[in-house]
Each structure stands twice: as structure tokens, then as C-alpha cells.
Design a protein around this motif. Structure first.
Motif, PDB file in Angstrom:
ATOM      1  N   ALA A  21       0.836  -1.209   0.000  1.00 26.61           N
ATOM      2  CA  ALA A  21       0.000   0.000   0.000  1.00 26.61           C
ATOM      3  C   ALA A  21       0.871   1.259   0.000  1.00 26.61           C
ATOM      4  O   ALA A  21       0.562   2.229  -0.696  1.00 26.61           O
ATOM      5  CB  ALA A  21      -0.928  -0.006   1.206  1.00 26.61           C
ATOM      6  N   ASP A  22       1.963   1.240   0.762  1.00 23.02           N
ATOM      7  CA  ASP A  22       2.872   2.391   0.788  1.00 23.02           C
ATOM      8  C   ASP A  22       3.543   2.587  -0.562  1.00 23.02           C
ATOM      9  O   ASP A  22       3.728   3.714  -1.016  1.00 23.02           O
ATOM     10  CB  ASP A  22       3.939   2.217   1.866  1.00 23.02           C
ATOM     11  CG  ASP A  22       3.401   2.336   3.272  1.00 23.02           C
ATOM     12  OD1 ASP A  22       2.315   2.931   3.455  1.00 23.02           O
ATOM     13  OD2 ASP A  22       4.061   1.830   4.204  1.00 23.02           O
ATOM     14  N   MET A  23       3.915   1.485  -1.216  1.00 18.43           N
ATOM     15  CA  MET A  23       4.544   1.574  -2.531  1.00 18.43           C
ATOM     16  C   MET A  23       3.586   2.157  -3.559  1.00 18.43           C
ATOM     17  O   MET A  23       3.955   3.029  -4.345  1.00 18.43           O
ATOM     18  CB  MET A  23       5.017   0.200  -2.993  1.00 18.43           C
ATOM     19  CG  MET A  23       6.225  -0.298  -2.274  1.00 18.43           C
ATOM     20  SD  MET A  23       6.733  -1.862  -2.996  1.00 18.43           S
ATOM     21  CE  MET A  23       6.970  -2.816  -1.522  1.00 18.43           C
ATOM     22  N   VAL A  24       2.335   1.692  -3.532  1.00 18.33           N
ATOM     23  CA  VAL A  24       1.327   2.201  -4.457  1.00 18.33           C
ATOM     24  C   VAL A  24       1.100   3.687  -4.198  1.00 18.33           C
ATOM     25  O   VAL A  24       1.049   4.494  -5.128  1.00 18.33           O
ATOM     26  CB  VAL A  24       0.004   1.400  -4.331  1.00 18.33           C
ATOM     27  CG1 VAL A  24      -1.114   2.078  -5.100  1.00 18.33           C
ATOM     28  CG2 VAL A  24       0.206  -0.022  -4.800  1.00 18.33           C
ATOM     29  N   GLN A  25       0.991   4.054  -2.945  1.00 19.77           N
ATOM     30  CA  GLN A  25       0.783   5.459  -2.574  1.00 19.77           C
ATOM     31  C   GLN A  25       1.932   6.316  -3.086  1.00 19.77           C
ATOM     32  O   GLN A  25       1.717   7.404  -3.633  1.00 19.77           O
ATOM     33  CB  GLN A  25       0.663   5.577  -1.051  1.00 19.77           C
ATOM     34  CG  GLN A  25       0.228   6.934  -0.582  1.00 19.77           C
ATOM     35  CD  GLN A  25      -1.210   7.220  -0.930  1.00 19.77           C
ATOM     36  OE1 GLN A  25      -2.015   6.315  -1.083  1.00 19.77           O
ATOM     37  NE2 GLN A  25      -1.532   8.474  -1.075  1.00 19.77           N
ATOM     38  N   ASP A  26       3.151   5.830  -2.933  1.00 21.19           N
ATOM     39  CA  ASP A  26       4.325   6.566  -3.390  1.00 21.19           C
ATOM     40  C   ASP A  26       4.286   6.766  -4.906  1.00 21.19           C
ATOM     41  O   ASP A  26       4.544   7.864  -5.400  1.00 21.19           O
ATOM     42  CB  ASP A  26       5.588   5.801  -2.986  1.00 21.19           C
ATOM     43  CG  ASP A  26       6.858   6.556  -3.294  1.00 21.19           C
ATOM     44  OD1 ASP A  26       6.936   7.760  -2.968  1.00 21.19           O
ATOM     45  OD2 ASP A  26       7.788   5.942  -3.847  1.00 21.19           O
ATOM     46  N   ILE A  27       3.932   5.732  -5.631  1.00 20.85           N
ATOM     47  CA  ILE A  27       3.838   5.822  -7.094  1.00 20.85           C
ATOM     48  C   ILE A  27       2.763   6.821  -7.501  1.00 20.85           C
ATOM     49  O   ILE A  27       2.973   7.641  -8.395  1.00 20.85           O
ATOM     50  CB  ILE A  27       3.584   4.432  -7.709  1.00 20.85           C
ATOM     51  CG1 ILE A  27       4.832   3.576  -7.562  1.00 20.85           C
ATOM     52  CG2 ILE A  27       3.158   4.545  -9.166  1.00 20.85           C
ATOM     53  CD1 ILE A  27       4.626   2.109  -7.888  1.00 20.85           C
TER      54      ILE A  27
END
Length: 61
Positions: A21-27
Motif C-alpha cells: 500500500a505504501d509503494m502504491v501510494q508513493d507511485i
């Protein structure tokens, strides 16, 4: 032909403790910034609806 993977946002931080979820948010946030905060263009580039983009950004607030 346009790729669905944004080049500027394709490399999230290499933190082994970062959740998906953090990776998606960052992208999403990086792609939005690379599109000068144009949400319509960002959603199109990510291949998601503007409503889905809004939901991702709502979690960032």
C-alpha cells in the motif's frame, strides 16, 4: 505507444519494510507530481479512474 508504467514513478524507495500500500501510494503521489497535479492526466497514465485516484489521495491526507 504509451506505456502504463510511468517512468518517473516506477522506482519507489527500496525500503524492505515498506508495505505494498505504501509503494502504491508513493507511485501515485510521484506520478501526480510529474503531471503538475493534473488528476485527469495522472489517472489516465496510471490506468485507473479519477475516482480510484481520489481514493488513493484521500489516504495520503
Amino acid at each position: 505507444m504509451q506505456s502504463h508504467t510511468p517512468q518517473a514513478a516506477a522506482t519507489p524507495a527500496n525500503d524492505p519494510n515498506q508495505t505494498l500500500a505504501d509503494m502504491v501510494q508513493d507511485i501515485v503521489v510521484r506520478t501526480l507530481a510529474s503531471n503538475q497535479n493534473n488528476r485527469t492526466k495522472t489517472a489516465k497514465q496510471l490506468g485507473i479512474s479519477r475516482a480510484t485516484l481520489w481514493r488513493y489521495l484521500k489516504h495520503d491526507a
